[in-house]
Design a protein around this motif. Structure first.
Motif, PDB file in Angstrom:
ATOM      1  N   ARG A   7      -1.460  16.896  67.985  1.00 31.12           N
ATOM      2  CA  ARG A   7      -1.134  17.460  66.668  1.00 31.12           C
ATOM      3  C   ARG A   7      -2.146  18.532  66.236  1.00 31.12           C
ATOM      4  O   ARG A   7      -1.863  19.343  65.368  1.00 31.12           O
TER       5      ARG A   7
ATOM      6  N   TYR B 397      10.235  17.482  68.295  1.00 32.34           N
ATOM      7  CA  TYR B 397      10.235  16.081  67.870  1.00 32.34           C
ATOM      8  C   TYR B 397      11.668  15.536  67.852  1.00 32.34           C
ATOM      9  O   TYR B 397      11.927  14.488  67.293  1.00 32.34           O
ATOM     10  N   TRP B 402      10.648  13.974  74.234  1.00 35.05           N
ATOM     11  CA  TRP B 402       9.625  14.940  73.834  1.00 35.05           C
ATOM     12  C   TRP B 402       8.583  14.291  72.932  1.00 35.05           C
ATOM     13  O   TRP B 402       7.396  14.631  73.013  1.00 35.05           O
ATOM     14  N   ARG B 403       8.998  13.360  72.110  1.00 35.71           N
ATOM     15  CA  ARG B 403       8.013  12.684  71.249  1.00 35.71           C
ATOM     16  C   ARG B 403       7.024  11.892  72.095  1.00 35.71           C
ATOM     17  O   ARG B 403       5.828  11.886  71.836  1.00 35.71           O
ATOM     18  N   ASP B 404       7.530  11.251  73.139  1.00 36.94           N
ATOM     19  CA  ASP B 404       6.636  10.458  73.989  1.00 36.94           C
ATOM     20  C   ASP B 404       5.621  11.337  74.719  1.00 36.94           C
ATOM     21  O   ASP B 404       4.488  10.929  74.965  1.00 36.94           O
ATOM     22  N   GLN B 406       4.183  13.847  73.562  1.00 40.42           N
ATOM     23  CA  GLN B 406       3.109  14.244  72.657  1.00 40.42           C
ATOM     24  C   GLN B 406       2.069  13.144  72.488  1.00 40.42           C
ATOM     25  O   GLN B 406       0.957  13.411  72.020  1.00 40.42           O
TER      26      GLN B 406
END
Lengths: 476, 506
Positions: A7, B397, B402-404, B406
């Motif tokens: 992030r 997201y 794709w979330r995993d 990150q």
């Protein structure tokens, strides 16, 4: 390794630089510091970055009196626009193309280590392999640089790519004092400020630990964004102020400079002559009508400021050059080569100044690899010299230890006479091949492809090169 | 002279025939005998329809001209890869082959570009790459010979029909005395358990003894797989995709001189334009999408009519701990697998062959073998990190896949490189010169720009960049369309005239 949070990656940059680099101060005016000052002034002054030097008399007094350099010196001059004519006229330089190495067992039959950069291939196979394969022809001279040196002639590369006349790099032995005078003049012409001081102290930022101010002996205070530590083995900034530890490499390089002598000499023999004896070795160079002899002794433990070793050159806002960060004695070579590479590397990370938190680790690692490359090369030569000395029955007190990577390289060479040093390595591949051959315990190994070739064609190949070289030398 | 050595290559396909051709070209026939065993009953994966520029060195070393290669493999030229929807849905950038802008007084171009962008320049960085600009306009010509010329600042690779390439190299190798044996391998005979291979028993009753065995049997790894030292190191922790569905289709218009890599719900989709068709595939992770949905996604986004049934492949990212054990060397998919996101499959085959020739075994080989294994595994790791970089630099997201990504922990080697770029745009140009295009293309901008740029007045900087952009655009405008260039080249090629054109079958 710090954890990276995905992030945090995509913050939009808001300005060009958080803290602009405005001034760099070099502490110490030894040959490493002056080289750095000249290069930085050339590369950074157009961008409004000021370069200054604090001259410390205690530092310059302790320099080695000679530096043996190879093509890197001329590349450095070209890159930073140092006038070659003025350098050559500075009376402090002698050129060489090969170094002789004589052992006590064969004092009159030295081995020659040439500054070769390229040698012809035989059916795509390296020339040294052919000479090992045809062992009866091993003594045929196939290096123009070595042949010229043996004949006592100074030759310059022809500049014609792919020819034997251009198969080597020119080496130069420079007198440190004369070269420093030359560099000082060049620095002044580039607007470098020189400030003498008998001593120096530092003020540091309480938060970051960065050096913020140089405190000179006349109470002058100098603000600085970056400091270059060129204070020699004392390492006044990187060692004493910033507490970066020194890693001893004595085990790999158990050699210490024990004395230097200078005497008038009518001889002007080009080249560097190394002779091994039962305590270590002597390195002789002729320069400016004088014979300079440096004596190196193999010793059991590191001796203070002459001890070989390494210290991370970057910490906080400090870059260390020369013996403040690295000290390695290698026959026929100088750590100026490392300094030239550090300068180049530093100019590549100028975008990231002043905060070295990220790039410092990579910078230090790469510089250490450079120093290990130099150390291993020296260690290989020392190991070969020590082995030859053992034959005389008067071995050195202590033998150099081979690093793991060097041991792998030597094992590979013993197995197949192959060398994994790439052509663009810091020390040229051809020189590594010479050093590996010198240290090798197996003279029978060679490239298996040669089994498929007729020996007559290999002999003709070697003879053809030898003839060309004889002709070239006779024309010099 | 000593006794001739016999090298047996197990498996045809791209890896097998590239190896056979290279060995036949380099090794004297008087001293090296080469046999290749393959069976038409065993299909090949046909890896690497998209390549990187190194393949030109391989062809050149074999004395293969570009004209005959293009005609034989239905190849088109490739100037880079277009990545769409990777950073965010809707994004598009080209990773070009060649230079990205020009440095100024030691300042890398991406610093100049970022500083100018912060001061108002609104031009994507790819506009400063000749390769990218030409690719977008579907233009191509070989680079200019003079290094001073703007049109010398790019390089190129190919899109090719891998099966045709293998057939082409088979002809090449057989003309150079490589013996081809049509049979399946029944048994791999060894001196003892874990010892050197002595022979391959074939289903036709033949037994082939050899001094050296090259395992090009693909994922089956028939030869290397039994050695404990060649344990497979699983990298699926970082590279999650494990399936692909492949489906060729008709062309949709003028050829694009670039590969398309489009991020999808659970992976990514490729489009590789050849002369006569477009190769398509969807690389995905089966934990996140079913085969049916993956095939549906692929079919619904084909640029032309499908030309065959969909084919599914299984794989796992990773590399063998040792690629050379005893007298067996694994090359190609038997050595390791990395998804073809950066078109490195043929390159890795090429590296295996080049290193094998560089370290050609002799009487004693322990150190040689260790060195080969060190160099090859390092190469696989560098490419692995580069591929992970694409997945990690995302702000998508929209799906669990794709979330995993990150939340993933990176290899330390990659973390350091990403931090160096994020903090100050630092790149090791020797090894990672391609990074700025990918990082900036996926919205990773250095937090700080080279402070030397501050000495250049903003309008002057923007003016310089606009001028460079105009110069590139003007030069690219002089290049021919790739299809026109291709037509003129193919028309001159004897293979084409004699009808020996590849691509008749998919």
């Amino acid at each position: 390794m710090s954890k990276l949070f995905q992030r945090d990656l995509f913050e939009t940059p808001t300005n060009t630089h958080g803290r602009a680099l405005k001034s760099i101060w070099v502490v110490g005016d030894d040959v490493h510091g002056l080289s750095t000052a000249v290069a930085f002034a050339t590369a950074l002054k157009p961008f409004g970055i000021k370069v200054g030097v604090v001259s410390l008399p205690t530092v310059t007094a302790k320099q080695a009196s000679l530096h043996s350099c190879n093509g890197h010196l001329f590349a450095f001059h070209r890159r930073y626009q140092l006038p070659e004519r003025a350098f050559m006229q500075s009376q402090g330089v002698a050129f060489f193309t090969a170094m002789s190495l004589a052992t006590a067992s064969r004092p009159n039959k030295p081995v020659w280590l040439a500054n070769d950069t390229w040698l012809p291939l035989f059916n795509g196979i390296e020339l040294h392999q052919v000479k090992r394969w045809l062992s009866d022809f091993a003594s045929v001279e196939t290096s123009f640089a070595a042949a010229a040196a043996k004949a006592g002639k100074t030759v310059f590369p022809s500049g014609q790519q792919g020819t034997l006349g251009n198969s080597f790099e020119l080496g130069a032995v420079v007198d440190t004092e004369a070269y420093c005078a030359f560099l000082t003049q060049q620095a002044l012409e580039r607007g470098v400020t020189f400030v003498p001081s008998n001593d120096i102290a530092f003020e540091r930022c309480p938060h970051s630990g960065d050096i913020t101010t140089l405190l000179l002996s006349n109470n002058q205070r100098i603000q600085c964004d970056w400091v270059v530590d060129a204070t020699g083995p004392q390492a006044r900034v990187i060692g004493q102020a910033l507490k970066r530890p020194f890693e001893s490499w004595h085990a790999y390089s158990p050699i210490s400079l024990s004395g230097e002598t200078t005497e008038q000499s009518a001889s002007n023999t080009p080249g560097i002559a190394v002779s091994v004896n039962d305590t270590g070795y002597q390195q002789v160079q002729y320069l400016g009508g004088k014979k300079r002899t440096a004596t190196f002794t193999a010793v059991h433990s590191g001796v203070g400021e002459c001890e070989a070793g390494f210290r991370d050159p970057v910490s906080h806002n400090c870059l260390a050059v020369g013996p403040a960060a690295y000290h390695i004695d290698v026959p026929g070579m100088s750590t100026l080569h490392t300094t030239h590479r550090i300068i180049e590397r530093f100019l590549n990370v100028v975008p990231c100044l002043p905060a070295p938190a990220t790039w410092g680790r990579a910078f230090n690692r790469t510089t250490k690899q450079d120093c290990e490359h130099l150390r291993d090369f020296g260690c290989l030569l020392l190991s070969a010299m020590a082995t030859r000395q053992q034959i005389t029955g008067k071995p050195w007190q202590v033998l150099p230890k081979l690093s793991e990577s060097l041991d792998q390289a030597l094992t590979l060479f013993n197995e197949s006479a192959r060398c994994t040093v790439p052509p663009d390595a810091m020390i040229h591949r051809q020189r590594w091949l010479d050093a590996l051959a010198l240290a090798s315990s197996n003279e029978q190994a060679f490239e298996p492809l040669l089994n498929a070739v007729s020996q007559a064609s290999g002999q003709q190949f070697l003879q053809r090169i030898a003839t060309q070289i004889q002709s070239l030398v006779s024309q010099c | 002279m000593t006794t001739p050595q016999h090298i047996c290559i197990a498996g045809g396909g791209t890896a097998g025939w590239m190896t056979a051709a290279a060995l036949a070209n380099r090794l004297p026939h008087s001293h090296y005998r080469i046999t290749l065993v393959e069976s038409a009953q065993i299909g090949t994966v046909g890896v690497g329809e998209s390549t990187i520029p190194h393949i030109r060195q391989f062809n050149s070393a074999l004395g293969i001209t570009e004209e005959e290669f293009i005609a034989a493999t239905s190849a088109t030229w490739k100037l880079g890869i277009e990545f769409t929807d990777w950073g965010k849905v809707g994004d598009s950038y080209i990773h070009p082959f060649g230079e990205l802008g020009r440095p100024l007084a030691g300042i890398e171009f991406h610093h100049l570009w970022q500083a100018a962008s912060l001061q108002g320049l609104d031009v994507p960085i790819e506009s400063f790459s000749v390769a990218a600009v030409a690719a977008r306009q579907r233009k191509f010509s070989p680079p200019h010979a003079s290094r001073e010329h703007l049109l010398s600042t790019y390089t190129y690779a190919y899109h090719l029909d891998a099966s045709a390439y293998a057939r082409f190299l088979r002809d090449y190798a057989e003309q150079r005395q490589v013996t081809r044996v049509e049979a399946q391998i029944r048994e791999v005979k060894r001196d003892h358990q874990g010892g050197p291979i002595t022979a391959l028993s074939l289903d036709n009753g033949q037994e082939i003894s050899a001094d050296w065995f090259i395992d090009c049997t693909g994922f089956r790894s028939l030869l290397i797989g039994d050695y404990s030292q060649a344990e497979f190191i699983d990298w699926s922790e970082w590279l999650k995709t494990n399936r692909a569905v492949v489906l060729p289709c008709e062309k949709d218009g003028p050829s694009r001189p670039y590969t398309k890599a489009m991020a999808r719900e659970a992976g990514w989709q490729w489009q590789i334009p050849l002369q006569h068709r477009i190769g398509n595939g969807y690389v995905y992770c089966s934990d996140y999408i079913s085969d049916e949905d993956a095939e549906h996604t692929l079919r619904s986004t084909l640029p032309g009519e499908a030309l065959a049934d969909a084919r599914f492949l299984d794989f796992k990212a990773g590399c063998r701990k040792q690629l050379w054990v005893q007298n067996c060397v694994a090359i190609g998919l038997s050595a390791g697998f990395l998804e073809p996101l950066e078109s490195t499959s043929i390159f890795l085959i090429q590296m295996g062959i080049a290193k094998f020739l560089e370290h050609l075994p002799g009487t004693h080989n322990d150190a040689t073998r260790n060195q080969y294994n060190r160099e090859l595994t390092e190469q696989y790791q560098v490419i692995r990190d580069f591929i992970i970089l694409h997945y990690y630099l995302t702000q998508r997201y929209d799906t669990p896949f794709w979330r995993d990504y990150q939340a993933m922990n990176l290899p330390d080697s990659l973390t350091e490189l990403i931090l160096a770029f994020r903090d100050c745009g630092l790149v090791d140009k020797q090894q990672y010169g391609l990074w700025p295009a990918v990082c900036i293309g996926q919205r990773l901008h250095p937090k700080q720009v080279d402070s030397r740029v501050a000495a250049i007045p903003p309008q002057q900087l923007i003016g310089m960049l606009n001028q460079l952009k105009s110069d590139i655009a003007a030069q690219v405008a002089t290049l021919p369309n790739m299809d026109d260039y291709l037509s003129s080249l193919v028309a001159q090629t004897p293979l084409q005239k004699s009808g020996m054109r590849a691509g008749g079958q998919v």
